[in-house]
Design a protein around this motif. Structure first.
Motif, mmCIF file in Angstrom:
data_model
loop_
_atom_site.group_PDB
_atom_site.id
_atom_site.type_symbol
_atom_site.label_atom_id
_atom_site.label_comp_id
_atom_site.label_asym_id
_atom_site.label_seq_id
_atom_site.Cartn_x
_atom_site.Cartn_y
_atom_site.Cartn_z
ATOM 1 N N VAL A 20 -36.544 44.229 -63.386
ATOM 2 C CA VAL A 20 -35.679 44.035 -61.923
ATOM 3 C C VAL A 20 -36.595 43.584 -61.137
ATOM 4 O O VAL A 20 -37.715 43.801 -60.956
ATOM 5 C CB VAL A 20 -35.515 45.384 -61.559
ATOM 6 C CG1 VAL A 20 -34.972 45.961 -59.967
ATOM 7 C CG2 VAL A 20 -34.628 46.747 -62.234
ATOM 8 N N LEU A 22 -36.221 42.565 -56.524
ATOM 9 C CA LEU A 22 -35.428 42.578 -55.529
ATOM 10 C C LEU A 22 -36.178 42.249 -54.386
ATOM 11 O O LEU A 22 -37.627 42.685 -54.714
ATOM 12 C CB LEU A 22 -35.008 44.078 -55.729
ATOM 13 C CG LEU A 22 -35.387 45.385 -55.053
ATOM 14 C CD1 LEU A 22 -36.216 45.821 -53.884
ATOM 15 C CD2 LEU A 22 -33.760 45.717 -55.743
ATOM 16 N N CYS A 31 -28.763 47.173 -49.733
ATOM 17 C CA CYS A 31 -28.239 48.312 -50.600
ATOM 18 C C CYS A 31 -28.303 48.254 -52.071
ATOM 19 O O CYS A 31 -27.410 46.574 -52.283
ATOM 20 C CB CYS A 31 -26.518 48.898 -50.288
ATOM 21 S SG CYS A 31 -26.855 49.395 -48.547
ATOM 22 N N VAL A 32 -28.505 48.555 -53.075
ATOM 23 C CA VAL A 32 -28.560 48.327 -54.318
ATOM 24 C C VAL A 32 -27.182 49.506 -54.926
ATOM 25 O O VAL A 32 -26.933 50.544 -54.561
ATOM 26 C CB VAL A 32 -29.545 49.051 -55.095
ATOM 27 C CG1 VAL A 32 -29.584 48.827 -56.743
ATOM 28 C CG2 VAL A 32 -31.344 48.337 -54.422
ATOM 29 N N LYS A 40 -30.476 52.638 -60.587
ATOM 30 C CA LYS A 40 -31.440 52.863 -58.896
ATOM 31 C C LYS A 40 -32.327 53.700 -58.086
ATOM 32 O O LYS A 40 -32.832 53.299 -58.003
ATOM 33 C CB LYS A 40 -29.080 53.131 -58.018
ATOM 34 C CG LYS A 40 -28.858 52.112 -58.751
ATOM 35 C CD LYS A 40 -27.095 51.958 -57.704
ATOM 36 C CE LYS A 40 -27.228 53.688 -58.177
ATOM 37 N NZ LYS A 40 -25.977 54.091 -59.201
ATOM 38 N N THR A 43 -35.928 52.944 -59.986
ATOM 39 C CA THR A 43 -36.160 51.568 -59.351
ATOM 40 C C THR A 43 -36.722 52.392 -57.814
ATOM 41 O O THR A 43 -38.065 51.837 -57.290
ATOM 42 C CB THR A 43 -34.909 51.079 -58.506
ATOM 43 O OG1 THR A 43 -34.301 50.403 -59.747
ATOM 44 C CG2 THR A 43 -35.753 49.791 -57.798
ATOM 45 N N ASN A 191 -29.564 53.411 -51.821
ATOM 46 C CA ASN A 191 -28.807 53.498 -53.613
ATOM 47 C C ASN A 191 -27.488 54.217 -53.051
ATOM 48 O O ASN A 191 -27.300 54.938 -52.173
ATOM 49 C CB ASN A 191 -28.871 54.520 -54.132
ATOM 50 C CG ASN A 191 -30.506 53.031 -54.896
ATOM 51 O OD1 ASN A 191 -30.555 52.348 -55.034
ATOM 52 N ND2 ASN A 191 -31.554 54.193 -55.599
ATOM 53 N N SER A 195 -19.598 50.529 -53.515
ATOM 54 C CA SER A 195 -19.795 49.219 -53.261
ATOM 55 C C SER A 195 -18.755 49.272 -51.856
ATOM 56 O O SER A 195 -19.257 48.441 -50.701
ATOM 57 C CB SER A 195 -19.191 48.299 -54.207
ATOM 58 O OG SER A 195 -18.041 48.019 -54.408
ATOM 59 N N TYR A 206 -27.715 44.027 -53.673
ATOM 60 C CA TYR A 206 -27.691 44.024 -55.018
ATOM 61 C C TYR A 206 -26.911 45.114 -55.818
ATOM 62 O O TYR A 206 -26.649 46.193 -55.641
ATOM 63 C CB TYR A 206 -28.789 44.441 -55.765
ATOM 64 C CG TYR A 206 -29.993 43.312 -54.609
ATOM 65 C CD1 TYR A 206 -30.874 42.759 -55.426
ATOM 66 C CD2 TYR A 206 -30.452 43.844 -53.597
ATOM 67 C CE1 TYR A 206 -32.409 41.976 -55.095
ATOM 68 C CE2 TYR A 206 -31.489 43.215 -52.977
ATOM 69 C CZ TYR A 206 -32.009 42.028 -53.550
ATOM 70 O OH TYR A 206 -33.594 41.193 -53.469
ATOM 71 N N MET A 208 -26.006 46.706 -60.307
ATOM 72 C CA MET A 208 -27.392 46.786 -60.634
ATOM 73 C C MET A 208 -26.691 47.847 -61.832
ATOM 74 O O MET A 208 -25.831 48.388 -61.744
ATOM 75 C CB MET A 208 -28.595 47.858 -60.432
ATOM 76 C CG MET A 208 -29.852 48.308 -61.347
ATOM 77 S SD MET A 208 -30.213 48.960 -60.803
ATOM 78 C CE MET A 208 -32.106 48.647 -61.065
ATOM 79 N N ILE A 213 -30.174 44.253 -62.593
ATOM 80 C CA ILE A 213 -29.791 43.342 -61.526
ATOM 81 C C ILE A 213 -28.916 42.200 -62.017
ATOM 82 O O ILE A 213 -29.197 41.214 -62.515
ATOM 83 C CB ILE A 213 -30.904 42.830 -60.575
ATOM 84 C CG1 ILE A 213 -31.972 44.057 -59.872
ATOM 85 C CG2 ILE A 213 -29.019 42.731 -59.388
ATOM 86 C CD1 ILE A 213 -30.890 44.887 -58.915
ATOM 87 N N GLU A 216 -26.884 39.429 -56.703
ATOM 88 C CA GLU A 216 -27.748 39.243 -55.478
ATOM 89 C C GLU A 216 -26.654 38.419 -54.731
ATOM 90 O O GLU A 216 -26.626 37.382 -54.477
ATOM 91 C CB GLU A 216 -29.042 39.614 -55.530
ATOM 92 C CG GLU A 216 -29.395 39.568 -54.149
ATOM 93 C CD GLU A 216 -30.381 38.474 -52.973
ATOM 94 O OE1 GLU A 216 -30.337 37.616 -53.992
ATOM 95 O OE2 GLU A 216 -30.487 38.239 -52.183
#
Ligand code: ATP
Length: 236
Positions: A20, A22, A31-32, A40, A43, A191, A195, A206, A208, A213, A216
């Motif tokens: 990963v 970023l 935001c992931v 998430k 990470t 996180n 979306s 991003y 995931m 990932i 992006e």
């Protein structure tokens, strides 16, 4: 500000993160997004020092975070608000807010921070002497964010702030986070499973899935949601 470069994390035989990378620039909201189990939380844990990657590199303003324990990462200005709103239920709201500051010797500055944070959370101010366990879910989420701010972080990482909250309350939580970005000069890494919501306020997103990932881009380029859905589910 933050660079995560090709990190790998295993839990026993499970490969939770498979390379990963970023980055987060000063002042950004990044935001992931991704489904359950995407990696998430792992990470954020790796950045905060609670999870040790077996490969890869994480740097904060050029300094390697490799091998640093969570307290040392926190001292560098990184604060993690974990998933699940862990408040100390029998302590008061005020005690919960002050809990992260016992090490600080600058008592006047702590008092000033306390006041400044309460300006953003009027509902917490009204409930300062109540046990935190009696707060609603949304108020508890505000409390853990407020508590994280008491350490004067520059980078705040929030793991799924909307989990289990009604949409209207989620809006309030995000309104506060967005205001805080400017008021407290914060950089945010958040996180989220959904979306749709983050498209409204993130600078970059991003996506995931399966420990990698898959996408992006700037949120402005993803507004129709198609590319995100494809990356999120793995098909068009
Ligand atoms: P969620 O939205 O459900 O929290 P996530 O995207 O945050 O998902 P992680 O919690 O990082 O994903 O989990 C990634 C993978 O690692 C999952 O398969 C999960 O079951 C596993 N995992 C996470 N933490 C541990 C742990 N402490 N021990 C073993 N496996 C773990």
């Amino acid at each position: 500000m933050l660079e995560v470069d090709n990190i790998h994390v295993n839990y026993g035989r499970l490969q939770a993160l498979r390379g990963v990378s970023l980055s987060v620039r000063e002042g950004e909201i990044v935001c992931v997004v991704g489904p359950n189990g995407a990696g998430k939380s792992t990470t954020l844990g790796a950045i905060a020092g609670g999870v040790t990657p077996h490969a890869g590199r994480i740097t904060l303003r050029g300094q390697s975070l490799g091998g640093l324990p969570p307290e040392a990462v926190a001292r560098l200005g990184v604060s993690l608000v974990p998933e699940g709103r862990h408040v100390f239920g029998s302590l008061t709201v005020a005690e919960n807010l002050r809990i992260g500051t016992f090490q600080r010797r600058d008592r006047a500055a702590v008092a000033a921070d306390f006041e400044r944070i309460l300006e953003h959370f009027p509902r917490l101010r009204e409930r300062l002497q109540q046990p935190a366990g009696r707060l609603s879910g949304g108020e508890q989420q505000m409390l853990v964010i407020g508590r994280a701010l008491m350490t004067r972080p520059r980078l705040v990482m929030v793991d799924e702030p909307s989990l289990g909250l009604a949409p209207k309350i989620v809006d309030q939580v995000y309104d506060i986070l967005i205001k805080l970005r400017h008021a407290a000069n914060l950089t945010l890494l958040i996180n989220e499973q959904s979306s749709e919501r983050v498209l409204k306020f993130a600078d970059r997103i991003y996506v995931m899935r399966g420990g990698r990932i898959h996408l992006e881009d700037r949120a402005a380029n993803l507004q129709d949601g198609k590319a995100i859905m494809q990356a999120y589910f793995g098909f068009a």
